[in-house]
Design a protein around this motif. Structure first.
Motif, mmCIF file in Angstrom:
data_model
loop_
_atom_site.group_PDB
_atom_site.id
_atom_site.type_symbol
_atom_site.label_atom_id
_atom_site.label_comp_id
_atom_site.label_asym_id
_atom_site.label_seq_id
_atom_site.Cartn_x
_atom_site.Cartn_y
_atom_site.Cartn_z
ATOM 1 N N GLY A 106 0.723 -1.249 0.000
ATOM 2 C CA GLY A 106 0.000 0.000 0.000
ATOM 3 C C GLY A 106 0.750 1.297 0.000
ATOM 4 N N THR A 107 1.997 1.321 0.401
ATOM 5 C CA THR A 107 2.640 2.635 0.515
ATOM 6 C C THR A 107 3.771 2.866 -0.472
ATOM 7 O OG1 THR A 107 4.106 1.858 2.282
ATOM 8 C CG2 THR A 107 2.028 2.891 2.954
ATOM 9 N N ILE A 108 4.188 1.834 -1.160
ATOM 10 C CA ILE A 108 5.223 2.018 -2.175
ATOM 11 C C ILE A 108 4.614 2.813 -3.328
ATOM 12 C CG2 ILE A 108 6.689 0.853 -3.885
ATOM 13 C CD1 ILE A 108 6.979 -1.438 -1.848
ATOM 14 N N GLY A 109 5.190 3.921 -3.616
ATOM 15 C CA GLY A 109 4.711 4.750 -4.715
ATOM 16 C C GLY A 109 3.487 5.594 -4.412
ATOM 17 N N ILE A 110 3.050 5.597 -3.161
ATOM 18 C CA ILE A 110 1.818 6.307 -2.814
ATOM 19 C C ILE A 110 1.932 7.811 -3.064
ATOM 20 C CG2 ILE A 110 2.359 6.561 -0.359
ATOM 21 C CD1 ILE A 110 -0.550 6.104 0.269
ATOM 22 N N LYS A 111 3.072 8.397 -2.717
ATOM 23 C CA LYS A 111 3.250 9.840 -2.928
ATOM 24 C C LYS A 111 3.187 10.180 -4.414
ATOM 25 C CE LYS A 111 6.016 11.260 1.018
ATOM 26 N NZ LYS A 111 7.324 11.781 1.431
ATOM 27 N N GLU A 112 3.890 9.392 -5.225
ATOM 28 C CA GLU A 112 3.895 9.664 -6.658
ATOM 29 C C GLU A 112 2.498 9.550 -7.250
ATOM 30 O OE1 GLU A 112 6.183 6.857 -5.797
ATOM 31 O OE2 GLU A 112 7.698 8.315 -5.224
ATOM 32 N N MET A 113 1.758 8.538 -6.816
ATOM 33 C CA MET A 113 0.425 8.337 -7.352
ATOM 34 C C MET A 113 -0.461 9.550 -7.074
ATOM 35 S SD MET A 113 -2.463 5.451 -6.533
ATOM 36 C CE MET A 113 -2.877 6.122 -4.921
ATOM 37 N N TYR A 114 -0.515 9.977 -5.797
ATOM 38 C CA TYR A 114 -1.383 11.103 -5.460
ATOM 39 C C TYR A 114 -0.864 12.410 -6.055
ATOM 40 C CZ TYR A 114 -4.186 8.099 -2.505
ATOM 41 O OH TYR A 114 -5.012 7.104 -2.055
ATOM 42 N N ASN A 115 0.448 12.569 -6.148
ATOM 43 C CA ASN A 115 0.986 13.757 -6.812
ATOM 44 C C ASN A 115 0.610 13.775 -8.293
ATOM 45 O OD1 ASN A 115 2.201 15.161 -4.677
ATOM 46 N ND2 ASN A 115 4.042 13.907 -4.793
ATOM 47 N N ASN A 116 0.686 12.606 -8.957
ATOM 48 C CA ASN A 116 0.298 12.522 -10.370
ATOM 49 C C ASN A 116 -1.187 12.813 -10.567
ATOM 50 O OD1 ASN A 116 2.867 11.942 -11.301
ATOM 51 N ND2 ASN A 116 2.568 9.724 -11.222
ATOM 52 N N LEU A 117 -1.995 12.449 -9.592
ATOM 53 C CA LEU A 117 -3.432 12.734 -9.664
ATOM 54 C C LEU A 117 -3.756 14.162 -9.226
ATOM 55 C CD1 LEU A 117 -4.793 9.377 -8.183
ATOM 56 C CD2 LEU A 117 -4.923 10.121 -10.568
ATOM 57 N N GLU A 118 -2.715 14.880 -8.818
ATOM 58 C CA GLU A 118 -2.841 16.256 -8.338
ATOM 59 C C GLU A 118 -3.754 16.369 -7.114
ATOM 60 O OE1 GLU A 118 -3.840 18.666 -11.752
ATOM 61 O OE2 GLU A 118 -1.879 18.320 -12.653
#
Length: 158
Positions: free
Chosen positions: A105-117
């Protein structure tokens, strides 16, 4: 991965039996089994309530957000993700380890939400609201146990 699996793999990788302190960790894990099952059951049986009430609490605190825009698809998508985190927290409680949260659940979580703005502070606040709702359904002892897993998700977003 559960604490038990971790202990066994660590000992096996060093071609040894578990050390006394590792056996103690295993004993503690077994002793808390009923509590971990009880917590996971509360989360599973109340996932929809936790998500609905947690979302409402979040929208009171942060009313201008894409998940509260009137777009039912966005709302459903955000609530689906919230339910997914409740499930991952239940897995972690059962495993007695943050590994399921970390690995799933947390690997890449920041990038995902940043990409979704989507502002990370919004996700952290939403998790805080879900945590408050979940803890309201539990005894003080159970709330203390599950709280650390919600905190882990929030820290991973900071």
């Amino acid at each position: 991965m559960s604490i038990v699996t971790e202990l066994i793999l660590n000992a096996d990788s060093e071609s040894r039996y578990p050390a006394p302190k590792e056996i103690k960790i295993y004993q503690d894990f077994v002793k808390t089994g009923e509590q971990r099952i009880r917590i996971a059951k509360i989360l599973a049986e109340n996932e929809q309530r936790i998500v609905q009430n947690g979302s409402a609490r979040f929208w009171e605190r942060v009313p201008n957000t894409p998940s509260n825009s009137g777009n039912e698809r966005k709302t459903a998508s955000c609530q689906r993700d919230q339910g997914w985190y409740i499930r991952l927290i239940a897995y972690s409680v059962l495993a007695g380890s943050e590994k399921p949260l970390e690995e799933i659940g947390t690997i890449g979580i920041k990038e995902m939400y940043n990409n979704l703005e989507i502002p990370l502070r919004n996700i952290v606040e939403c998790m805080r609201c879900l945590k408050e709702e979940a803890l309201s359904l539990m005894s003080e002892e159970d709330a203390l146990e599950v709280s650390a897993y919600f905190d882990y998700v929030m820290r991973s977003l900071s």
